[in-house]
Structures are given as structure tokens and as C-alpha cells.
Design a protein around this motif. Sequence first.
Motif, PDB file in Angstrom:
ATOM      1  N   GLU A 207       0.830  -1.209   0.000  1.00  0.00           N
ATOM      2  CA  GLU A 207       0.000   0.000   0.000  1.00  0.00           C
ATOM      3  C   GLU A 207       0.864   1.257   0.000  1.00  0.00           C
TER       4      GLU A 207
ATOM      5  N   LYS B 268      -0.767  -3.311  -7.762  1.00  0.00           N
ATOM      6  CA  LYS B 268      -2.188  -3.421  -7.419  1.00  0.00           C
ATOM      7  C   LYS B 268      -2.699  -4.845  -7.603  1.00  0.00           C
ATOM      8  N   GLU B 269      -2.215  -5.540  -8.634  1.00  0.00           N
ATOM      9  CA  GLU B 269      -2.622  -6.934  -8.827  1.00  0.00           C
ATOM     10  C   GLU B 269      -2.102  -7.816  -7.692  1.00  0.00           C
TER      11      GLU B 269
ATOM     12  N   ARG C 131       0.327  -1.034 -11.826  1.00  0.00           N
ATOM     13  CA  ARG C 131      -0.630  -2.084 -12.165  1.00  0.00           C
ATOM     14  C   ARG C 131      -0.206  -3.428 -11.556  1.00  0.00           C
TER      15      ARG C 131
ATOM     16  N   LEU D 213      -1.445  -6.807  -4.647  1.00  0.00           N
ATOM     17  CA  LEU D 213      -2.237  -6.461  -3.466  1.00  0.00           C
ATOM     18  C   LEU D 213      -3.611  -7.127  -3.519  1.00  0.00           C
ATOM     19  N   LYS D 214      -4.214  -7.155  -4.715  1.00  0.00           N
ATOM     20  CA  LYS D 214      -5.521  -7.787  -4.859  1.00  0.00           C
ATOM     21  C   LYS D 214      -5.436  -9.287  -4.551  1.00  0.00           C
ATOM     22  N   ASP D 215      -4.324  -9.924  -4.918  1.00  0.00           N
ATOM     23  CA  ASP D 215      -4.131 -11.347  -4.612  1.00  0.00           C
ATOM     24  C   ASP D 215      -4.057 -11.578  -3.107  1.00  0.00           C
ATOM     25  N   TYR D 216      -3.413 -10.669  -2.391  1.00  0.00           N
ATOM     26  CA  TYR D 216      -3.325 -10.803  -0.936  1.00  0.00           C
ATOM     27  C   TYR D 216      -4.681 -10.592  -0.275  1.00  0.00           C
ATOM     28  N   LEU D 217      -5.481  -9.688  -0.840  1.00  0.00           N
ATOM     29  CA  LEU D 217      -6.753  -9.349  -0.210  1.00  0.00           C
ATOM     30  C   LEU D 217      -7.900 -10.283  -0.582  1.00  0.00           C
ATOM     31  N   LYS D 218      -7.675 -11.195  -1.498  1.00  0.00           N
ATOM     32  CA  LYS D 218      -8.739 -12.147  -1.873  1.00  0.00           C
ATOM     33  C   LYS D 218      -9.105 -13.050  -0.740  1.00  0.00           C
TER      34      LYS D 218
END
Length: 111
Positions: free
Chosen positions: A73, A103-104, A100, A106-111
Amino acid sequence: EESKSREDKFKVDSYYRTDWIDYEKLPLNIEGLDLDRIYENFISQIAGDDLNLEKAEDIRDAVMIAKEIGSLEAYITKLENRIRKEKQFNLKVKFNQELRKAKEKLKDYLK
């Protein structure tokens, strides 16, 4: 966590806290069959959404994931500021690609 340099020493890796709560409304519950599970339960109650024990095998993994999310972040914020300030188009494109990817991840961690 045990110190790597000395066997009989321990180090604090991360701190978690809550806002001030009246003693009568204190929501800490003692749950678990051994001290490790009770400790993990206390930490998960105190940390709340900052620490996700469901995705990790143990508390150490959950802390590592939380640190990685925090650093991602911060990196994303840094890249966004650099993109906003940069005047050269080719550097903006390069920073946008890095943004990009970050962010991808980070999105994998937040899934």
C-alpha cells in the motif's frame, strides 16, 4: 518471537491495539485448548481486520502477510505520487506498469 542471535531472548515484531474500551464492555474472550491458540485468539480479537488468520497457517504468517500488504500500500501510494509529479511520458508509462503490477499483487493478498 525468538531472537535469532540469542536463544534466551525474544523480540517484538509488531504491535496491535484497539481504541479505548471500558472494562465492562471489554470483548476479549478466552478460547482455545492450549496457550498458543489462546494467544492467537487474543491477537485476532485485538487486531481485528488488520490481521487475517484465516488465510495464514499461523500467527507468524498472518503478521508477515499484514506487513507485506502495508508495504504494498505504501509503494502504491509512492508510485501514484510519482506518476502525478512526473512530466516525461515514457516514465509515466513505466510507473503505471509498476503500479498495475503492485495493485494486482495487493488484490491477490486481499482475496
